[in-house]
Scaffold this active site. Structure first.
Site, PDB file in Angstrom:
ATOM      1  N   HIS A 159      34.410  35.870  51.913  1.00 17.11           N
ATOM      2  CA  HIS A 159      34.551  37.281  51.490  1.00 17.11           C
ATOM      3  C   HIS A 159      36.001  37.751  51.558  1.00 17.11           C
ATOM      4  O   HIS A 159      36.252  38.948  51.712  1.00 17.11           O
ATOM      5  CB  HIS A 159      33.688  38.213  52.346  1.00 17.11           C
ATOM      6  CG  HIS A 159      32.294  37.721  52.568  1.00 17.11           C
ATOM      7  ND1 HIS A 159      31.236  38.078  51.763  1.00 17.11           N
ATOM      8  CD2 HIS A 159      31.787  36.884  53.499  1.00 17.11           C
ATOM      9  CE1 HIS A 159      30.135  37.484  52.196  1.00 17.11           C
ATOM     10  NE2 HIS A 159      30.447  36.742  53.254  1.00 17.11           N
ATOM     11  N   SER A 280      61.363  40.128  37.542  1.00 11.53           N
ATOM     12  CA  SER A 280      60.971  41.321  36.811  1.00 11.53           C
ATOM     13  C   SER A 280      62.195  41.870  36.093  1.00 11.53           C
ATOM     14  O   SER A 280      63.312  41.770  36.585  1.00 11.53           O
ATOM     15  CB  SER A 280      60.420  42.365  37.781  1.00 11.53           C
ATOM     16  OG  SER A 280      60.573  43.670  37.248  1.00 11.53           O
ATOM     17  N   LYS A 286      61.872  41.312  42.787  1.00 12.31           N
ATOM     18  CA  LYS A 286      60.615  40.599  42.532  1.00 12.31           C
ATOM     19  C   LYS A 286      60.776  39.100  42.300  1.00 12.31           C
ATOM     20  O   LYS A 286      61.716  38.645  41.670  1.00 12.31           O
ATOM     21  CB  LYS A 286      59.932  41.198  41.301  1.00 12.31           C
ATOM     22  CG  LYS A 286      59.468  42.622  41.513  1.00 12.31           C
ATOM     23  CD  LYS A 286      58.142  42.674  42.216  1.00 12.31           C
ATOM     24  CE  LYS A 286      57.048  42.493  41.191  1.00 12.31           C
ATOM     25  NZ  LYS A 286      55.737  42.666  41.812  1.00 12.31           N
ATOM     26  N   GLU A 293      49.342  32.927  37.567  1.00 16.65           N
ATOM     27  CA  GLU A 293      48.642  34.011  36.850  1.00 16.65           C
ATOM     28  C   GLU A 293      48.267  33.570  35.438  1.00 16.65           C
ATOM     29  O   GLU A 293      47.181  33.876  34.945  1.00 16.65           O
ATOM     30  CB  GLU A 293      49.526  35.252  36.788  1.00 16.65           C
ATOM     31  CG  GLU A 293      49.744  35.905  38.144  1.00 16.65           C
ATOM     32  CD  GLU A 293      50.870  36.925  38.090  1.00 16.65           C
ATOM     33  OE1 GLU A 293      50.689  37.964  37.438  1.00 16.65           O
ATOM     34  OE2 GLU A 293      51.937  36.663  38.681  1.00 16.65           O
TER      35      GLU A 293
END
Ligand code: ARG
Length: 460
Positions: A159, A280, A286, A293
């Site tokens: 979980h 970024s 970043k 992804e």
């Protein structure tokens, strides 16, 4: 009114409408099959000559013509004429131009319906074998990481809540196991890809005395399709391949999801090398896990390709229908996507470091050894359900008092379990907790090392 110049133009009084020509053409994408189309044609030609259906002189002329077309296509200077609708017609037309009269005999005893199935099967068996190699490559990277991290203790989750400590190698080997099932599925799929359809002709077979078994032998097929109607209408092998690819991508996507989470500032379990991350355009600080992804994102296209194929097939009457031409783009896209994802993930993982200290700290925190304490009590004869309740109360106490299990005094523990002795502290240690999991398939370091040895033995 222009007469037809097409190979099949005999019965037509009018030439094809421009829009129709464009709409029905597949040459834009099926030219990727050219090598297989030519190899298949060469085998078919040799069989025709061996069966004395064409002369040895015709055979020579056809083979020479096909060879020169192959060379031009490989060099990238083959001129695709405007009206050839697919790769099969393009090659046959060029052959007739180059080999003359003999070239016109190549299409004896076959049709494009069996030819296109042959080409795709030859293409896919090569690609499936290459993908198997890529899966093995990713498995080797994972195995290398596992071997180096048997002693690193990591938190295991259910979980996405901290559950129990595990050996990091055990976690890594879980991905290895998934990939080995993916490989086994693909291997199994290969046996059904590797069936030779040529000679089914349009749908009924042919009256020309061809020898399909000989063609199959030349092309390295261990089996031939047993029913000509099935042979030209079957695309199960593509659906099966994309299904296997979809399951594989689901695994890669889950791995990617863990990479994204583990690379986050909040977790900080891994550091991906700069070369495998991106920045970024606005936020200077970043460093993003875009590779992971995108693997996660690209899983969607493979699922889409599977749905496309299933939907194309579901209403088709027997046997060949032009709808089947729509099988190629989803298949090619699946092959490209899977290969790219496996390659980039392998490289990225090989350039990822695991922060043993952060993982160990995380493995200790969050009462991850509460189950061990309950098992300890069970070992002392307390029924497990009672032990669960007792330890639950201890954890509740710790939460209220902002303490962890290890910092409790014996006196505090005895408020919940009267018979507690000093030996109870041993079960609160994460490393010890890992090594207690000696049940088959459990995370004890001994088990993990044994599994690594077992895999190494199987590879030999
Ligand atoms: N381009 C076609 C395909 O991909 C080849 C077969 C065409 N057959 C036909 N009868 N029109 O399926």
């Amino acid at each position: 009114m222009k007469r037809q110049r097409k190979a099949w133009g005999g019965r037509f009084a009018e030439s094809t409408n421009r829009l129709v020509e464009e709409f029905t053409a597949s040459i834009g994408f099926d030219r990727r099959l050219f090598r297989y189309d030519i190899e298949g044609s060469m085998a078919h030609c040799r069989m025709l000559a061996r069966q004395r259906i064409i002369s040895r002189a015709d055979e020579k002329a056809i083979l020479a013509g096909l060879k020169s077309i192959l060379a031009d296509m490989e060099a990238g200077h083959f001129r695709y004429s405007e009206e050839c609708e697919d790769i099969h017609m393009a090659i046959e037309q060029a052959l007739i131009t180059r080999a003359g009269h003999a070239g016109g005999k190549l299409h004896t005893g076959r049709s494009r319906n069996d030819q296109v199935s042959l080409d795709v099967r030859m293409y896919l068996r090569d690609e499936a074998r290459e993908i198997l190699g890529c899966i093995t490559g990713l498995q080797s990277v994972i195995m290398g990481l596992a071997e180096g991290h048997i002693d690193v203790i990591a938190p295991g989750y259910t979980h996405l809540q901290k559950a129990q400590p595990v050996s990091l190698a055990h976690y890594l080997l879980a991905w290895w196991e998934m990939l080995s099932r993916d490989a086994a599925r693909l291997q199994e799929c290969l046996t059904r890809i590797n069936v030779m359809p040529l000679g089914a002709a349009a749908l009924a077979g042919t009256g020309i005395p061809i020898d399909r078994t000989y063609t199959a032998k030349l092309l390295g097929f261990p089996a031939i399709a047993k029913n000509s109607m099935d042979a030209v209408s079957d695309r199960d092998f593509i659906i099966e391949f994309i299904s296997d690819a979809a399951i594989l991508m689901m695994h890669l996507s889950r791995l990617s999801e863990d990479i994204v989470i583990w690379a986050s500032g909040e977790f900080g379990f891994i550091e991906i090398a700069d070369a495998f991350t991106t920045g970024s355009s606005i936020m200077p600080q970043k460093k993003n896990p875009d590779v992971a992804e995108l693997v996660r994102g690209k899983t969607g296209r493979v699922y889409g390709n599977l749905m496309a194929l299933l939907t194309i097939m579901k209403g088709l009457p027997m046997t060949y229908n032009r709808d089947l031409q729509e099988d190629k783009e989803p298949l090619f896209d699946t092959v490209d996507t899977v290969k790219a994802c496996l390659a980039v993930l392998s490289k990225m993982l090989a350039h990822t470091t695991f922060r043993a200290d952060v993982l160990a700290r995380a493995a200790e925190a969050g009462f991850t050894t509460a189950t061990d304490m309950a098992e300890f009590l069970a070992g002392k004869g307390v029924p497990f359900r009672d032990a669960h309740r007792i330890v639950g109360a201890v954890v509740g106490y710790c939460v209220r008092e902002k303490k962890d299990l290890k910092s409790l005094s014996l006196g505090e523990i005895r408020r919940f379990y009267r018979d507690a002795g000093e030996d109870i502290y041993a079960c609160m240690d994460a490393r010890r907790s890992v090594d207690m999991k000696v049940s088959a398939g459990g995370t004890s370091r001994r088990n993990v090392a044994a599994r690594i040895r077992e895999i190494a033995r199987q590879k030999k």
